[in-house]
Each structure stands twice: as structure tokens, then as C-alpha cells.
Design a protein around this motif. Structure first.
Motif, PDB file in Angstrom:
ATOM      1  N   ASP A 145      25.325   6.130 -44.023  1.00  0.00           N
ATOM      2  CA  ASP A 145      25.622   5.474 -45.303  1.00  0.00           C
ATOM      3  C   ASP A 145      27.109   5.560 -45.629  1.00  0.00           C
ATOM      4  O   ASP A 145      27.705   4.601 -46.131  1.00  0.00           O
ATOM      5  N   ALA A 146      27.727   6.707 -45.328  1.00  0.00           N
ATOM      6  CA  ALA A 146      29.166   6.845 -45.576  1.00  0.00           C
ATOM      7  C   ALA A 146      29.972   5.983 -44.617  1.00  0.00           C
ATOM      8  O   ALA A 146      30.989   5.379 -44.994  1.00  0.00           O
ATOM      9  N   MET A 147      29.527   5.893 -43.381  1.00  0.00           N
ATOM     10  CA  MET A 147      30.251   5.104 -42.392  1.00  0.00           C
ATOM     11  C   MET A 147      30.256   3.617 -42.758  1.00  0.00           C
ATOM     12  O   MET A 147      31.266   2.921 -42.592  1.00  0.00           O
ATOM     13  N   VAL A 148      29.118   3.123 -43.243  1.00  0.00           N
ATOM     14  CA  VAL A 148      28.994   1.690 -43.544  1.00  0.00           C
ATOM     15  C   VAL A 148      29.982   1.281 -44.635  1.00  0.00           C
ATOM     16  O   VAL A 148      30.412   0.120 -44.701  1.00  0.00           O
ATOM     17  N   LEU A 149      30.400   2.219 -45.503  1.00  0.00           N
ATOM     18  CA  LEU A 149      31.314   1.894 -46.594  1.00  0.00           C
ATOM     19  C   LEU A 149      32.700   1.475 -46.086  1.00  0.00           C
ATOM     20  O   LEU A 149      33.466   0.844 -46.816  1.00  0.00           O
ATOM     21  N   VAL A 150      33.007   1.809 -44.830  1.00  0.00           N
ATOM     22  CA  VAL A 150      34.296   1.395 -44.250  1.00  0.00           C
ATOM     23  C   VAL A 150      34.413  -0.122 -44.241  1.00  0.00           C
ATOM     24  O   VAL A 150      35.492  -0.686 -44.472  1.00  0.00           O
ATOM     25  N   GLY A 151      33.306  -0.829 -43.974  1.00  0.00           N
ATOM     26  CA  GLY A 151      33.343  -2.287 -44.000  1.00  0.00           C
ATOM     27  C   GLY A 151      33.667  -2.826 -45.380  1.00  0.00           C
ATOM     28  O   GLY A 151      34.392  -3.828 -45.521  1.00  0.00           O
TER      29      GLY A 151
END
Length: 575
Positions: free
Chosen positions: A228-234
Motif C-alpha cells: 500500500d505504501a509502495m503504490v503511493l509512489v505512482g
């Protein structure tokens, strides 16, 4: 950013539900399923680290737009990009309360507009690159359209197994081509481009883990938080793209911003690795007896070297037939493979039993069979059992050659008396003994219970022939695993010719379907080594069946003669 961190700190005091809300940015009602059980230490640490990383990323998202003039197309693109950011952060919740078709239609309309404006606003500086971008965007939109069709239960664009990977890769390609266009345009800073490439990296991690392996959706809570934290990079990249849209040269990024971006990128790269690392003793269960690849059990020679360990693990954990597995479930793949290679070097069964007992096996007394161990030590097992190294094609060819050789050893005992149909072959029995062979009508549905009657009659009579309607069971004199069998069919009764035979018996048999034959051997079964003809040469009706038996230097030989006859008597022509 401060509010997010303060909320995470408050969550430690107020309980797991509020910690989940602070780190995952969801309403309390959404947290009930994930917080039914108390978080363990790794989950709590992951939530706190995720809150810190997401707070930093949120600060990057909420930076004010860069000043500068915008034409009407760039203004529209900026507004739509910020709408996409708002959807990712907030709007997903109220839209999620509506029917799924509304969400799918909204996403399709939003990204179709953004992709069209990307083609018009970005200075691609190459017609070919712009055409490639258009094609890639079309594939991305096809994926969204396919989801909308699915929501309305309409025919989709193609098979989900084929189309789904293509559409997923189309979304990744759309991000890549947009970042390339931003670099050629020159308006977007290096930090924005790094955020774009980082979002591609997130896709590269998430697609195989979640879609292909199912590790995220069915894995640990820690993995879900990290993803979930990684997806926020997009979302950071989309916001930065909207912020830096004004024409003209864009000022260099302030040093603190670049530092924050580096920290965020490093966190995204390191957190998945940390979450995936397990203690040395944690079982790594790649293959079990129920894994899809374990249902097919290929021969050793059909496998690549990289596939042999998998084959052994499937067998070591197999519970086929309700039997316990060779090794317990709490052993890792690496431990089982190590035990397997140790078993290969044992000298006797007792040593194998001791190793299996030490490993915690539920069946140490069974030992380990060479056809299982060959996958982990072919050089050891193959030296004693070279046939286990064959491929399925080689095994089939070897079996065919063996059967052909055995068939060639059998000779027709009446070479000058030709039947209407006839055949000579080796008949193979079970290695541990068998009642004998059948001459029967395979199409007679009423003969289901005739076998037991034939078996009883077989042992009641010294001629070793049991008769039950359309089935005749012929026993063997010696304890053999195969015998030579010749069958001949005539339209009239042939001469008896009992000389040279040990036993000659004649019994009645009926053909209700117009068939009388001897079973042919199938794969791993008993039967004749060559096709047997239909001995009911005059069709349905009653026949006489004469069996000649003798034992000599060539082993046990049988001659079966069939001809029409209405008599129901059993005749012992020679005892």
C-alpha cells in the motif's frame, strides 16, 4: 505530514484500529477485518514505518503548483491529473459506495481524457514516439474498458487468461512511455522522472507478487502494508506531473526536495526486501502434495535439471491414497532436499529408517524408494537402476521392445492348421500370481457378476477352467508371470489332436453381442502382448471352447480353439 505522524503516534495509544486508520488512511469501519487479532511486533513496526514513508510522500503530493502560464489544454490536463490524485487519496471511498460499474466508468472516462491530453500537451519531438504512445495508451484504455464490460456482464474483449497479462503490461508500458516523453519535453524535473521510474518499479514488484503468485492478496499483513505504501509512489508522480506543467524552463529542484525523494525511493526499494526476508529456520514451502504442478508426475528423463527438486518435493509431501507424507509439514524445502540427498547415500533400509525418524517422518519404517530419490541423486540411483533415468518416450519404447521380444519367443503349436482368425502372443500375468486369463464377450452387460462364479468353478475343477455364461476363465498350471498363448477360431470343429499336450478340455461359451476375445495388455496391466482377434466368427450364438495346456522347455503354453457348437457339456479330452 505532521498530522499523519501525530495520528500514528496516537494510534499506538488508542489501539490497533486507530493505528491501522492512521497508517492506511481508511475509515475505521474498513479496519475491522484487519484488526480482529492483535498486531504482532512486525506488523506494528511495518505500520509505523509505512506511516512515516506515506507522510513524506504526502508532503511531495501536496506541494503547490509551479507558477507559469498554461494554455487551455495544459489547464485541463492539470485539473484531470489532480482529480486522479484526489481519487487515489480520498474519492475512492465515496465512489466505492456506489455500484462497481460507476467506478469503472469513472476510471475509463478520466484516463481516456488524460491520455488524449498527454498526446496533445507533451512535446514528444518525434512522430514515431507519439504514435507508439498512442498505441500504448490504447492498450491501457482497453484494459479499463474490459473491466467496464465485465461489470455490465457483457462479452469481454477476449480470454481472461490471455488478455489479462497483456493489459497489465499495457499499463506499465503507458507509464514508461509517458516518462520518456517527459524527458524529451524538458519541462519536468529529474525528481519527477525518478518518481515515474519508481512507480514502474512498483508495478514490476506488485504484478508478479500479487497477480502471478498471489503473495500479496493471500500473504501476511506486513506485505499488504508495504504494498500500500509502495503504490503511493505512482500518486506522487501524477501530482508532480501536474505541478510542473507550466511552459518555459523549470527551476532546479531545491536540495531538500531531492533528499526527500531519495529517502522515499530508498524506502520503497528496501521495505519489500525486509518484509520478504524470513528467519533461517522458517519453512519455505514452495511445493506441496496439493500444488498444481504435483498432479502430473513426469518421468525423470522428461524434466530439466532445474525441475527435478520440485518433483522430489512433490513426492516427499504427497498424501496420495490417504497415506502420511514422507516428511512433516514443518520442514522447509531446503531441509527436505538435504535429507533426500542423505538418504541416497545410505547403505541399507535400517539406516534410511533412522534418518527419516530423525527428520520427524510419520512413516520412517517405509524407507525411501529409488524412484523417488532419483530426482535428487540421479548419479547414485541411476548406477543401480538405469531404467529410472529414462524419459516417458524411452520407457514406452523399452516396454514395446520387451513385449515384442517376448512375443517373438512364442510359436504357433498348430502351424499347418490355419483358423479363420488366429494370433500368437505372450500373455502377461501379475508378478505375484493371477487366476489366469479370460476368453469373454466384452460387450455382455449381464456378465458383471460372472467373474466370481468363474473363479469358484476354476478351483473346483482339476482342469483349471471356470465357465460362467459368456466368460471363460483359464488358469495356469505353474506359478508363472507369463505364458505363451495361441488363439484360433474355426467355422467347424477341428480335429482334437491331443498328442503332446498335458491337458485338453472343452467347455461351452456364449456370445451375446457377437464378440469373443482375450483382453489385450494396457499400460501397467495384465493381458496379451498383441491384439487378439474376435473369435466369434459366426456372430452371436453358442460356441465350444477347447483349451490345450502343456509345460515344456519353452515354459507354459496354451492353445485356445473356438468353433460353433450348441452342446453345453464339459469334456475332458485329456487329463
Amino acid at each position: 505530514m505532521g498530522l499523519v505522524l501525530a495520528a500514528a503516534a496516537a494510534g499506538l495509544v488508542l489501539g490497533d484500529t486507530w493505528l491501522w486508520v492512521a497508517a492506511e488512511w481508511v475509515p475505521p469501519a474498513y479496519a475491522e477485518f484487519s484488526t480482529r487479532d492483535a498486531f504482532d511486533t512486525p506488523a506494528t513496526v511495518a505500520l509505523l514505518v509505512a506511516a512515516l514513508v506515506k507522510a513524506a510522500l504526502l508532503w511531495l503530493i501536496l506541494r503547490t503548483p509551479a507558477p507559469g502560464p498554461l494554455d487551455h489544454r495544459a489547464k485541463a490536463l492539470r485539473r484531470l491529473l489532480y482529480l486522479a490524485v484526489a481519487y487515489a487519496l480520498v474519492l475512492w471511498y465515496p465512489i466505492g459506495l456506489l455500484p462497481d460499474a460507476v467506478d469503472a466508468a469513472f476510471q475509463l472516462a478520466l484516463w481516456a481524457s488524460i491520455d488524449v491530453l498527454y498526446l496533445l500537451v507533451i512535446r514528444w519531438r518525434s512522430r514515431m514516439l507519439r504514435a507508439v504512445a498512442g498505441a500504448v495508451f490504447a492498450v491501457e484504455l482497453a484494459g479499463l474498458a474490459d473491466g467496464l464490460l465485465d461489470e455490465f456482464d457483457l462479452p469481454e474483449l477476449g480470454s481472461i487468461d490471455v488478455l489479462r497479462p497483456v493489459l497489465m503490461l499495457g499499463g506499465v508500458a503507458a507509464t514508461i512511455i509517458t516518462v520518456v516523453g517527459q524527458r524529451r519535453d524538458g519541462r519536468w524535473s529529474r525528481g519527477t522522472q525518478i518518481a515515474g521510474w519508481s512507480s514502474v518499479g512498483v508495478y514490476v514488484l506488485v504484478i508478479p507478487l500479487n497477480v502471478l503468485l498471489g503473495e500479496i492478496s493471500s500473504g501476511s499483513l506486513v506485505m499488504s502494508v508495504v504494498t500500500d505504501a509502495m503504490v503511493l509512489v505512482g500518486t506522487v508522480w501524477i501530482a508532480a506531473t501536474a505541478r510542473e506543467l507550466p511552459t518555459g524552463d523549470h527551476p532546479a529542484d531545491p536540495r531538500p526536495v531531492r533528499r526527500v525523494i531519495r529517502v522515499a525511493v530508498a524506502a520503497v526499494a528496501v521495505l519489500p526486501v525486509v518484509a520478504l526476508i524470513h528467519p533461517e529456520r522458517t519453512p519455505h514451502l514452495t511445493y506441496t502434495g496439493w500444488s498444481p504442478g504435483c498432479y502430473v508426475r513426469p518421468s525423470f528423463g522428461d524434466l530439466k535439471p532445474s525441475e527435478r527438486d520440485e518433483a522430489f518435493l512433490c513426492r516427499a509431501r504427497s498424501t496420495d491414497g490417504g497415506v502420511p507424507p514422507m516428511f512433516p509439514d514443518d520442514l522447509s524445502d531446503q531441509e527436505i532436499l538435504a535429507y533426500g540427498r542423505t538418504l541416497c547415500r545410505t547403505k541399507d533400509r535400517e539406516e534410511q529408517e533412522a534418518i527419516l525418524a530423525r527428520a520427524g517422518s510419520a512413516r520412517p519404517g517405509w524407507g525411501a524408494d529409488p524412484w523417488d530419490l532419483v530426482y535428487v541423486c540421479p548419479e547414485i540411483v541411476g548406477a543401480v537402476h538405469p531404467e529410472l533415468l529414462r524419459s516417458s518416450a524411452e520407457t514406452e519404447a523399452a516396454n514395446a521392445a520387451y513385449i515384442a521380444e517376448k512375443n517373438a519367443e512364442c510359436r504357433d503349436p498348430w502351424p499347418r492348421t490355419k483358423g479363420v482368425v488366429q494370433a500368437t502372443a505372450r500373455y502377461f500375468l501379475f508378478a505375484d500370481g493371477d487366476h489366469g486369463y479370460l476368453v469373454h464377450d466384452p460387450e455382455d452387460e449381464s456378465a458383471d457378476g460372472a467373474m466370481e462364479q468363474a473363479i469358484d468353478e476354476l478351483y473346483d475343477d482339476s482342469s483349471l477352467i471356470g465357465v460362467a455364461g459368456s466368460a471363460v476363465l483359464v488358469g495356469h498350471v505353474e506359478d508363472v508371470i507369463d505364458l505363451c498363448l495361441t488363439v484360433k477360431a474355426f467355422r467347424t470343429a477341428p480335429p482334437q489332436r491331443t498328442a503332446g499336450w498335458d491337458q485338453v478340455t472343452e467347455v461351452p461359451v456364449v456370445s451375446r453381442s457377437g464378440l469373443l476375445t482375450v483382453p489385450e495388455m494396457g499400460e501397467g496391466e495384465v493381458g496379451a502382448g498383441a491384439p487378439m482377434p474376435n473369435l466369434a466368427v459366426t456372430g452371436k450364438g453358442r460356441y465350444r471352447l477347447r483349451v490345450y495346456v502343456r509345460v515344456g522347455d519353452a515354459g507354459e503354453e496354451h492353445l485356445v480353439v473356438v468353433f460353433p457348437g450348441a452342446s453345453r457339456k464339459r469334456l475332458k479330452l485329456k487329463r
